[in-house]
Each structure stands twice: as C-alpha cells, then as structure tokens.
Scaffold this active site. Sequence first.
Site, PDB file in Angstrom:
ATOM      1  N   ASP A 201       0.850  -1.184   0.000  1.00  0.00           N
ATOM      2  CA  ASP A 201       0.000   0.000   0.000  1.00  0.00           C
ATOM      3  C   ASP A 201       0.892   1.243   0.000  1.00  0.00           C
ATOM      4  O   ASP A 201       2.126   1.137  -0.047  1.00  0.00           O
ATOM      5  CB  ASP A 201      -0.975  -0.012   1.190  1.00  0.00           C
ATOM      6  CG  ASP A 201      -2.326   0.578   0.798  1.00  0.00           C
ATOM      7  OD1 ASP A 201      -2.337   1.758   0.385  1.00  0.00           O
ATOM      8  OD2 ASP A 201      -3.341  -0.133   0.870  1.00  0.00           O
ATOM      9  N   HIS A 272      -2.669   2.982  -4.611  1.00  0.00           N
ATOM     10  CA  HIS A 272      -2.087   2.490  -3.356  1.00  0.00           C
ATOM     11  C   HIS A 272      -0.656   2.008  -3.609  1.00  0.00           C
ATOM     12  O   HIS A 272      -0.226   0.969  -3.090  1.00  0.00           O
ATOM     13  CB  HIS A 272      -2.953   1.361  -2.760  1.00  0.00           C
ATOM     14  CG  HIS A 272      -4.287   1.853  -2.277  1.00  0.00           C
ATOM     15  ND1 HIS A 272      -4.433   2.552  -1.104  1.00  0.00           N
ATOM     16  CD2 HIS A 272      -5.523   1.771  -2.813  1.00  0.00           C
ATOM     17  CE1 HIS A 272      -5.715   2.868  -0.936  1.00  0.00           C
ATOM     18  NE2 HIS A 272      -6.392   2.415  -1.966  1.00  0.00           N
ATOM     19  N   GLU A 335      -9.758   2.450  -5.533  1.00  0.00           N
ATOM     20  CA  GLU A 335      -9.457   3.846  -5.181  1.00  0.00           C
ATOM     21  C   GLU A 335      -8.279   4.406  -5.979  1.00  0.00           C
ATOM     22  O   GLU A 335      -7.496   5.190  -5.447  1.00  0.00           O
ATOM     23  CB  GLU A 335      -9.170   3.952  -3.674  1.00  0.00           C
ATOM     24  CG  GLU A 335     -10.345   3.515  -2.822  1.00  0.00           C
ATOM     25  CD  GLU A 335     -10.058   3.541  -1.333  1.00  0.00           C
ATOM     26  OE1 GLU A 335     -10.937   3.965  -0.590  1.00  0.00           O
ATOM     27  OE2 GLU A 335      -8.954   3.109  -0.908  1.00  0.00           O
ATOM     28  N   ASP A 428     -12.796  -2.789  10.618  1.00  0.00           N
ATOM     29  CA  ASP A 428     -12.168  -1.591  11.191  1.00  0.00           C
ATOM     30  C   ASP A 428     -13.250  -0.607  11.641  1.00  0.00           C
ATOM     31  O   ASP A 428     -12.952   0.362  12.341  1.00  0.00           O
ATOM     32  CB  ASP A 428     -11.189  -0.927  10.218  1.00  0.00           C
ATOM     33  CG  ASP A 428     -11.762  -0.725   8.835  1.00  0.00           C
ATOM     34  OD1 ASP A 428     -12.563  -1.568   8.387  1.00  0.00           O
ATOM     35  OD2 ASP A 428     -11.404   0.271   8.185  1.00  0.00           O
ATOM     36  N   THR A 477      -5.977  -1.618   8.835  1.00  0.00           N
ATOM     37  CA  THR A 477      -5.308  -1.442  10.134  1.00  0.00           C
ATOM     38  C   THR A 477      -4.758  -0.033  10.399  1.00  0.00           C
ATOM     39  O   THR A 477      -3.892   0.119  11.255  1.00  0.00           O
ATOM     40  CB  THR A 477      -4.157  -2.458  10.266  1.00  0.00           C
ATOM     41  OG1 THR A 477      -3.248  -2.250   9.177  1.00  0.00           O
ATOM     42  CG2 THR A 477      -4.655  -3.880  10.276  1.00  0.00           C
TER      43      THR A 477
HETATM   44  C1  ACM Z   1     -11.037  -0.786  -0.034  1.00  0.00           C
HETATM   45  O1  ACM Z   1     -11.634  -0.740   1.068  1.00  0.00           O
HETATM   46  N1  ACM Z   1     -10.367   0.277  -0.471  1.00  0.00           N
HETATM   47  C2  ACM Z   1     -11.064  -1.987  -0.843  1.00  0.00           C
END
Ligand code: ACM
Length: 766
Positions: A201, A272, A335, A428, A477
């Site tokens: 990421d 990412h 994203e 989360d 996380t």
């Molecule tokens: C995601 O929650 N960006 C897959």
Amino acid sequence: MTTKIPTLLASLLLLLCLAACTRQPSDDTAATTPRLIPMPANLETKDGSFVIDAKTPVVADGEAAQRVARQFIDMLAATGAVQPKIGGSGSGIRFVLDEAQAGASPEAYSLDITADGITIAASSEAGLYYGAVTLWQLLTSGESNGPVRLPALHIEDAPRFAWRGLMLDSARHFQSVEDIEKLLDAMALHKLNVFHWHLTDDQGWRIEIKRYPKLTEVGSCRIPAGDGGIDPDSGELVPYCGYYSQDQIRDIVAYAAARHITVVPEIDVPGHATAAIAAYPQLGTTDQPLLPVGEWGVFSNLFNVEEPTLEFLENVLAEVADLFPGAYVHIGGDEAVKDQWEASARVQARMKEFGVDNEMAMQGVLVARLEKFLAARGKRLIGWDEILEGGLPAEATVMSWRGTEGGIEAANQGHDVVMSPWNKLYLDYLQTASTDEPPGRPTLVTLQDVYAFEPVPEELDADKRRHILGLQANVWTEHMRSFTRVQHAIFPRIAALAETGWSPAAYKDYADFLIRLPAQLHRYRALGIDYARTPFQVVFDTKADRVAGTAEIALSNPAGYADIRYSTDGSAPTEASPAYAEPLSLPLPVHLRAAAFFEGAALEAPDALDIDATSLLARNDEQLAMCTNALMLRLEDDGPLRGERALFNVDIFNPCWEWKQADLRGIGGLRVRAGRIPYYFQLAHDEPGRKFHPATTANGELVVRDGCEGPTLATLPLPAQPDADGFVTLETPLAAAGDSADLCIYFTGDTRPTMWALDRVELRPN
Ligand code: ACM
C-alpha cells in the site's frame, strides 16, 4: 435446556464420587444443546452418550488421518481441555479418511457419537479436519478440563460457501509472523478457509521480492506523521518498518495450508502504490520524488503504464505466484483516482497506443494484461469491484466492497464474486458505541450486522447465484497499532462471519447464536485471544434532571443479551441481583453497577455509572454528538512515540460537537478542554468535503452556538499553541440562552495542518 441438580443432592453426589471414583462428567453437559459455531448443516441428537477421558484411545489410519488426529490433540491441549491419547484400542475416537466416499463438497464430514465411541469420517483431509474442529468444540463448551460426557448425535456437515475469508492489512500496520499464525489458528477453528493478505500500500511494501530489493529496502519503512515519528529524547526521526521475507512467507503459507486455509496475496495496482514508487521512481506517473506515506487516506500516486512498468508488475507477480500455491492472486484496483493519468502526456499517449479513450479503460488494459500473465501461470485474478469499470476478462473474479451492487453486476456479467461490503463486513468499523472501543471508525458494524449479512442478494437471478463464491470480512489497520487491537476488531465478529459462511441460510438464527456464543468466548479466553469485551458490556442511557436531583436510566447490552442484573449500592451485581426490566428512576447521586448474565454467569465485569449533580455538568467528546457524519473517526493523536495517546471522537471533515438540550438552569459560563492533533489524512477527490469556519482572529476562535445555525452564545480566541501536554483549557461566559440549548461547539480556522478537537466541556454555574 440446562438441568440444574439441587445443591444438596449435588453435594451428596460429589461426596459419593470422592469416595468411589475419579472425576465423572456431570449429566449437565449431556443435557445441553451443542454449543457449536458455525452450526452444522445437519445435526440429529440420539439416545445415549459417550465419555471422553485421558484414557480414551484416538485411532487414525494413514498419514493424513493421523495428522488430523494430532492436530485434534493439539487443539485440546491449547484450550486446556481433556486430552485423549493417540493409539491404543477399545472404544474411542476414530478418524476415518475414505476418499471413495467423496460427496458434493470436498470439505464435508460426518461425526457420529454413540455409546460405543466416536467416528469422524470424510473423503478429504480438510473435511476430516473440520470434523475434528467440531468435536473439539463439543469438548470445550464448558470449563471442564476433566472427563466430558458427550450426548449421542449424528452430524452430516458441509459448508454453504467455498470462500469463507478474512482479509488482514499488513501494510498500514505490520503484524509479526507469530501474530499471523495465531490468527490463522483462530480462522481454522471457525472453519474459515481464505486468508487474504493485503501486502502492499502507500504506507508500506511488506513482501520481499528478490528481483527488486529496494521494494523492501525503501518501501517497507515510513516516517509516521507528527510526533509518532520523532524520538522525544533525541529529536531524531524514527521510521516504522516491517516486511516478510520469502522464507517467512513460505512458512506462513505452509502453516495456513496445514489448517486448510489458502493464502490470497494482494499486490495493489495501479493505486495504493506510493511505497513501490518511492523504491523505484521510474514506476511513477510524475517526476515528483516520493517516500512511503506516513498519513492515511487515498493518495493520487499511480503506477505509470510504460512497458517496463508492466514488465515490473509481471515480474513481481511471477515471484508472488511462485510463493503462494493457491489459485487466486489479488491485484487490488481500488481507489485509483486518475488525476495523474489525466495530467500525464505519456499516459495519454499510451492510451492512444492501446486504443482506449478513458482512464478507467486504461486500468482495464492493465488488469487484462495481468490476468493473462497470471492465467499463464495457472492463477486466477481477483480484484476490488472498481476493476469492473474498466472492462474485465471473463475469468476475473470481483470482490465487492463498496456495497453489494458491484457484486451483483459482476455476477450478472458472469464473473465469480466474493461479497465483502464495507457496511456489513469491514471490521475496522467499531462494533459498539462504548467509550471502551479503541480507535477506529464509529459508524458501527455490529455483531448483529455481520450476522445478518446475506451474501446472495435476492435480486440476483437464480442462474447467476452460483457466481457468489462466498463472503469475506476485511480488517484495515490504519487505527490498529497493536495486534491486541486487531484481535479486538476480529473477535467475536468472526464467529458471526463463520456461521454465515458455513451454515445453511435457513439455519441462521441470531437468538440461537447468542446461546452458543458464550462457549466460544470461553474458548477464546482459553486460547489467549483478546476478543472485544464491549459487545458484552452494559450500556447506560441516562436522562437526568440535576436540579430536581433525579435520573432515569435505561440499560441495554450491545450484543442483545437480555438478562441484565444491577445493583444501586455500588456492589457488583450477582445472579441474585434485581433483573432489569424497564428504565430505572433513581435519585441522585447514582451508583449503578450492571452486568449482562447468561446461564447464571456474568458475561463481563460489571459496568459502572456514577453520577451526581456536579458530574452532570460535564461531558466529554464521547458523550457528545458529532454535528455531521461526513467522515467520523474515533481518532488517536499521532504521538507520543511511546506511551498512551489521546483519543478524540471527531468528524475530520467538520470538527464540531453538539450537546443537545443542555440544561442551562443556573449556568453562566462554559469551560472547554481541547486538544490539537495533526490532520494526517489525504482524501483525494473527497477532500472538498472537508469543511471549516474561517478564523476571524490570528489563531482562530472557539465558538459556541445554540444550534449550529443558531445564535452565538460565546466566542473566545484560541492560543497559538496548546500547553505542553497538548491540551488547552478555555473558559468563557455564555450569553443568556434560556433554560435549555442545543450547544454546538466548534473551532474556527483551517483544519490543516492541525485541528483542534474537543476533549471535554463543562457548564459553569452562575
Ligand atoms: C477498499 O476498502 N479500499 C477496498
């Protein structure tokens, strides 16, 4: 139903037993319904029972069955339960692997308990293992570590879904190999079978790639935002680092395989990607040098689409494909905001070469190329639902996270689908409104939400339903600096996930799940799992009149356990304490203690509510409403590097708090304690949603209004800096507002780079 032997009779039996025998299992155990999670597909109770003790022989023929038998003994040892012995003869526990018995599901098993012994049979080692898990659960439903009498039964079991997954983000925060193994152990004991591992990421590249060593040399370390990245003693920057070597990955893959879990690695492209681009700048779309990101959110950095970059990605995937023997490789795709591609002449030129006229289609070209590359290595590509938008090879599988719509569309197009909608299965998101929740997202995903989620949408045509492979819960996380927090997020919601993944839809029943859950909590405690206690607490909803000196208090339990016992004298409630039935009307001061009970035992330590006329004058941020729900967080301060950090409930797109119907009788002023935290987020296209009121003085002001659009009750200039502890306390008189007001409290000034956040507000008497 539990049968209870009257105490006198029980004592007599115990005396007789002490005189005549070693410990015998009580008939209580025999009388209870099996406390299994997930519930088996078919379970028939029979007459009779069988006692397992330390002398019970465990028999298994062949290598695979013996392996499962040993794992079964290990499971019992890990929970401190009765341990029968492998080998021997006579009636005991038999593991039978009979490949000729192959049924519809490769994970199916049968379990028979009769007065003559126990037989677990399956056509595959996985099935036999799941049978062992079921028997382990039967033997660990109570506190006993001695002999256990199991009622006779016949179980014929197979999972509803082939994909029963859990995703862990090891990029934002890193977990040790031991932590991951502990998680894999727990997944297996819930009959989950896919561990989706988010390994790359913006904030970190966590997988060793031999051909590109800088991915981990550079990409595995970031400097955390603000004070969290500075040593307070030396003033030096302190990086946050971590990656898994290929040897460690092989170990984890083998560890998972031994528990019938497939590891699905994720290499996120084309977004990412900051950590990778920081390591190899030639992979990026702009010339701007980058570092792995120390903040959270969505960043605009994308891989470029030059041929050498595509080859780089293929080379990475080649090593990944070799390391992970499972069928699937996840290529992310989420994203990936396209600003950089739109602005890049080179990307635009490449789009012309590829014959595509929009950036989403360009992403589709990239995905198609990687799909072909993976297919040539016998792998299937899976990605987040955004990959649908660029056009998708028929063989690609879609993981639906922005809701179920992407999954429905994908299934209708003939793609296989895994459902993991954020509002049902993102762990989360916090699970209760308790002030004891750790940092996270306060839009709740409760135990009930997870349990209620149905992966096969009704609107999907019958002939498309087979494309729904299953479901997956995801653990991002950003807010989980420790494995304790990771466990808090996962347990007990994983139990609800497991039941949806395994048990027949018609069998699901939340009230029945609640009856079986305490036994699972007992197993968690025995295994040293830090499950969330918050669903088992008691929540107080208080309406108090400080002038009249009375309070009306409603009690509830977030998970839904209805037997709440309370005391009003400060003592711990017991099973004999009054049972809560309706809101309590109590005079001030109140010293209420309450706990939720199940079968006579408190599920958690009692919760306390202590209020008096003075305490009612104050509220902290957790007791206030947020004015809006634009991007709410239970946000942790970025520092200090070591030790406790402050927590604030704040809408980072509109830091503003409301005390509705504040009782202002006799009140002349307000005292506010506020902290200041860095705004350590980038939200790409959502960023215009970030609102703040312009400052009218140098450092901005604290503003209090009656309703957020109503008259101003107080305005007070803010200092340039908080005090050394990071907080400031401000006091102001309040303009007359009548006996009651909806106090709306905010701070003016840009929320970047730092924003003020309310910690506590106190009404000051005249
Ligand atoms: C995601 O929650 N960006 C897959």
